[in-house]
Enzyme design. Sequence first.
Site, PDB file in Angstrom:
ATOM      1  N   GLY A 123       0.876  -1.319   0.043  1.00  0.00           N
ATOM      2  CA  GLY A 123      -0.006   0.047   0.009  1.00  0.00           C
ATOM      3  C   GLY A 123       0.769   1.272   0.038  1.00  0.00           C
ATOM      4  O   GLY A 123       1.703   1.431  -0.724  1.00  0.00           O
ATOM      5  N   GLY A 124       0.422   2.176   0.744  1.00  0.00           N
ATOM      6  CA  GLY A 124       1.433   3.459   1.012  1.00  0.00           C
ATOM      7  C   GLY A 124       2.749   3.249   1.373  1.00  0.00           C
ATOM      8  O   GLY A 124       3.534   4.024   0.551  1.00  0.00           O
ATOM      9  N   GLY A 145      16.540   9.353 -35.005  1.00  0.00           N
ATOM     10  CA  GLY A 145      16.399  10.162 -33.610  1.00  0.00           C
ATOM     11  C   GLY A 145      17.338   9.783 -32.656  1.00  0.00           C
ATOM     12  O   GLY A 145      17.485  10.426 -31.808  1.00  0.00           O
ATOM     13  N   ALA A 146      17.517   8.427 -32.788  1.00  0.00           N
ATOM     14  CA  ALA A 146      18.435   7.955 -31.544  1.00  0.00           C
ATOM     15  C   ALA A 146      19.676   8.733 -31.430  1.00  0.00           C
ATOM     16  O   ALA A 146      20.436   8.554 -30.508  1.00  0.00           O
ATOM     17  CB  ALA A 146      18.616   6.453 -31.657  1.00  0.00           C
TER      18      ALA A 146
HETATM   19  C1  HXC Z   1      -1.458  -3.101  12.426  1.00  0.00           C
HETATM   20  C2  HXC Z   1      -0.153  -4.960  11.982  1.00  0.00           C
HETATM   21  C3  HXC Z   1      -0.469  -4.432  10.679  1.00  0.00           C
HETATM   22  C4  HXC Z   1      -0.935  -3.325  10.365  1.00  0.00           C
HETATM   23  C5  HXC Z   1       0.834  -6.402  10.531  1.00  0.00           C
HETATM   24  N1  HXC Z   1       0.305  -5.864  11.862  1.00  0.00           N
HETATM   25  N2  HXC Z   1       0.281  -5.549   9.758  1.00  0.00           N
HETATM   26  N3  HXC Z   1      -0.708  -4.227  13.047  1.00  0.00           N
HETATM   27  N4  HXC Z   1      -1.506  -2.726  11.063  1.00  0.00           N
HETATM   28  N5  HXC Z   1      -1.227  -2.757   8.997  1.00  0.00           N
HETATM   29  C6  HXC Z   1       0.774  -6.902  12.999  1.00  0.00           C
HETATM   30  C7  HXC Z   1      -0.176  -8.020  13.187  1.00  0.00           C
HETATM   31  O1  HXC Z   1      -1.369  -8.005  13.571  1.00  0.00           O
HETATM   32  C8  HXC Z   1       0.843  -9.005  14.091  1.00  0.00           C
HETATM   33  O2  HXC Z   1       0.656  -8.448  15.213  1.00  0.00           O
HETATM   34  C9  HXC Z   1       2.266  -8.434  13.741  1.00  0.00           C
HETATM   35  O3  HXC Z   1       1.886  -7.330  13.017  1.00  0.00           O
HETATM   36  C10 HXC Z   1       2.730  -9.450  12.584  1.00  0.00           C
HETATM   37  O4  HXC Z   1       1.870  -9.434  11.536  1.00  0.00           O
HETATM   38  P1  HXC Z   1       1.638 -11.027  10.952  1.00  0.00           P
HETATM   39  O5  HXC Z   1       0.402 -10.927  10.303  1.00  0.00           O
HETATM   40  O6  HXC Z   1       1.634 -12.312  12.213  1.00  0.00           O
HETATM   41  O7  HXC Z   1       2.992 -11.212  10.173  1.00  0.00           O
HETATM   42  P2  HXC Z   1       3.102 -12.037   8.792  1.00  0.00           P
HETATM   43  O8  HXC Z   1       2.373 -13.258   8.640  1.00  0.00           O
HETATM   44  O9  HXC Z   1       4.535 -12.231   8.555  1.00  0.00           O
HETATM   45  O10 HXC Z   1       2.197 -11.080   7.591  1.00  0.00           O
HETATM   46  C11 HXC Z   1       2.948  -9.733   7.372  1.00  0.00           C
HETATM   47  C12 HXC Z   1       1.755  -9.067   6.447  1.00  0.00           C
HETATM   48  C13 HXC Z   1       0.396  -9.224   7.327  1.00  0.00           C
HETATM   49  C14 HXC Z   1       1.784  -9.594   4.946  1.00  0.00           C
HETATM   50  C15 HXC Z   1       2.343  -7.516   6.341  1.00  0.00           C
HETATM   51  O11 HXC Z   1       0.583  -8.671   8.515  1.00  0.00           O
HETATM   52  C16 HXC Z   1      -0.436  -8.258   6.586  1.00  0.00           C
HETATM   53  O12 HXC Z   1      -1.015  -8.370   5.419  1.00  0.00           O
HETATM   54  N6  HXC Z   1      -0.741  -6.864   7.233  1.00  0.00           N
HETATM   55  C17 HXC Z   1      -1.676  -5.871   6.654  1.00  0.00           C
HETATM   56  C18 HXC Z   1      -1.049  -5.427   5.467  1.00  0.00           C
HETATM   57  C19 HXC Z   1      -2.133  -4.296   4.889  1.00  0.00           C
HETATM   58  O13 HXC Z   1      -3.204  -4.459   4.292  1.00  0.00           O
HETATM   59  N7  HXC Z   1      -1.671  -2.730   5.551  1.00  0.00           N
HETATM   60  C20 HXC Z   1      -2.474  -1.803   5.204  1.00  0.00           C
HETATM   61  C21 HXC Z   1      -2.088  -1.338   3.778  1.00  0.00           C
HETATM   62  S1  HXC Z   1      -3.045  -0.005   3.414  1.00  0.00           S
HETATM   63  P3  HXC Z   1       0.692  -9.561  16.551  1.00  0.00           P
HETATM   64  O14 HXC Z   1       0.228  -8.602  17.727  1.00  0.00           O
HETATM   65  O15 HXC Z   1      -0.232 -10.590  16.128  1.00  0.00           O
HETATM   66  O16 HXC Z   1       2.369  -9.877  16.636  1.00  0.00           O
HETATM   67  C22 HXC Z   1      -1.970   1.302   3.482  1.00  0.00           C
HETATM   68  C23 HXC Z   1      -2.569   2.392   3.131  1.00  0.00           C
HETATM   69  C24 HXC Z   1      -1.462   3.800   3.123  1.00  0.00           C
HETATM   70  O17 HXC Z   1      -0.757   1.295   3.859  1.00  0.00           O
HETATM   71  C25 HXC Z   1      -2.115   4.675   2.173  1.00  0.00           C
HETATM   72  C26 HXC Z   1      -1.339   6.161   2.115  1.00  0.00           C
HETATM   73  C27 HXC Z   1      -1.408   7.044   0.997  1.00  0.00           C
END
Ligand code: HXC
Length: 516
Positions: free
Chosen positions: A171-172, A405-406
């Site tokens: 994402g961001g 052109g190149a």
């Molecule tokens: C809060 C998060 C988090 C998030 C992970 N964690 N992503 N907490 N916000 N975005 C936490 C999990 O809850 C977990 O906490 C710990 O981090 C480790 O994550 P896991 O899932 O156990 O790890 P893994 O299996 O390696 O998977 C990693 C991952 C997955 C693929 C990144 O966590 C995931 O899909 N996260 C969400 C990604 C996402 O959709 N992000 C938002 C994007 S939108 P605990 O407490 O259990 O250890 C965005 C918009 C911005 O960014 C736009 C700006 C312009």
Amino acid sequence: MSIVSKINDFMSRASRLLHGGGEASLKKQHLKGKMNARERLDTLLDIESFFETDLFVEHIAQDFGMKGKQLACDGVITGFGMIDNRSVAIFAQDFTVAGGSLGKAHAGKIIKTIDSAGDMGIPLIGINDSGGARIQEGVDSLCGYGDIFFRNTRLSGVVPQLSVILGPCAGGAAYSPALTDFVFVVDKISQLFITGPEVVKSVLGEEIAAEKLGGAMTHATTTGNVHFYAKTEKEAFQQIKKLLSFLPSNCQEDPPIDKNPSKPEKEIETVNAIPTNRRRAYDVKKIIKGVLDSSDFFEVQEHFAKNIVIGLGRLQGRTVGIIANQPYVLAGVLDVNASDKAARFIRFCDAFNVPLLTFVDTPGYLPGMVQEHSGIIRHGAKLLYAYSEATVPKLTVVLRKAYGGAYIAMCSKHLGADFAIAWPTAEIAVMGPEAATNIVFRKEIQESKDPETTRQKMIQEYEDKFANPYVAAARGYVDLIIEPAKTRETLIKAINVVKSRKRPISFNRRHGNIPL
Ligand code: HXC
């Protein structure tokens, strides 16, 4: 509290924070083949040079179970350090703390680091390993990203900005690296995408593995979003050190000079420089290495748009940015990706006082519907714009084909080359002999008794007359023709002549409008 108690209290608070998300998460990180954030800083920075800021920053989020939740360093370690005795500003996201997710306080620490890099005129390095916007903090985390993008952009061209992707970057989180100058990825560790496989599946119904969608090699070869690919984290850190060794710390400085330069391992030989058969391909990297100090060519985007080669090296101790057509791949044609790749690199070099050294051997822009419909006019124009706009010293060597052109696009005299140099094997013409003959002499060929013999004769005639550097040299479009073995010494003389030349910015404008 006595002073001793206060000191002990401080020590125990700090020590808790230094352990990130705790033993279990640190172990999980290692099991994934990843270093944790502090190990990364220790590996990249000079020994004991790291000085940390904002260790005690805490989040103030209240919702979704965040109230009272302790997140060490709010999931990001920030500060300053040295790389080969030169200062850098740096942050490293700590995946062991809430997945390195970005909340308001986390973003605030990164923002302070970026601002400091600008104030101090030192490179910024971001080590990214994050689940993206911290879900519990909602719009505050989105704003955090916005504030970071704003600062990355404001700092663009002021100090070099480097991003290392050492985990997920979704994402961001992907856009801050995209705004920086160079992005480093590591095999099987880095993942960069706007939406991950789950979203792709639910929106498009397509199943795709994360590695294929946005893994390190996908970006290195296909998207062109990244610049350096490494097998291990350690190798990526070596690449960062090497890259910085060529660069100034900021746009006001010149690149560092190597005071003890060595000659190339193997210099270019006049007769064997390129194949005798003008249709045969060869590896332009051999020519580049035959010119640079110690034959040390540090290639950028090695696996992407291989028909053009870009990278850094030194000429008698001075950093140069090299752009070269690669006859080995697609005969060195210019296409959409090659134009994008070269144009961005040229603009980086121009921003940081790195002279440009261009080697030309290209039959032209790639024709056909795929390229036309992909916007070759718009993308090709980036190359024209970037070369024309660049005010750093520009040296060009035409090795063989420089058609149409190149010829103009590859930093010809007309786009401001300080010295346009040609080898006797150069062919500077509006198009190649075969294509030109088919058009200009079509009637004679068709009407002759033996069209093929006539065609070959005409091709030879055209080749003798135009496929050489002398017509261009007679007009002054080529400044000098040299034998290949003299290339290095000529370039060293040329760079010494132009090194202090400053080309004034001619119009009082806000900024130009490069085709994007
Ligand atoms: C809060 C998060 C988090 C998030 C992970 N964690 N992503 N907490 N916000 N975005 C936490 C999990 O809850 C977990 O906490 C710990 O981090 C480790 O994550 P896991 O899932 O156990 O790890 P893994 O299996 O390696 O998977 C990693 C991952 C997955 C693929 C990144 O966590 C995931 O899909 N996260 C969400 C990604 C996402 O959709 N992000 C938002 C994007 S939108 P605990 O407490 O259990 O250890 C965005 C918009 C911005 O960014 C736009 C700006 C312009």
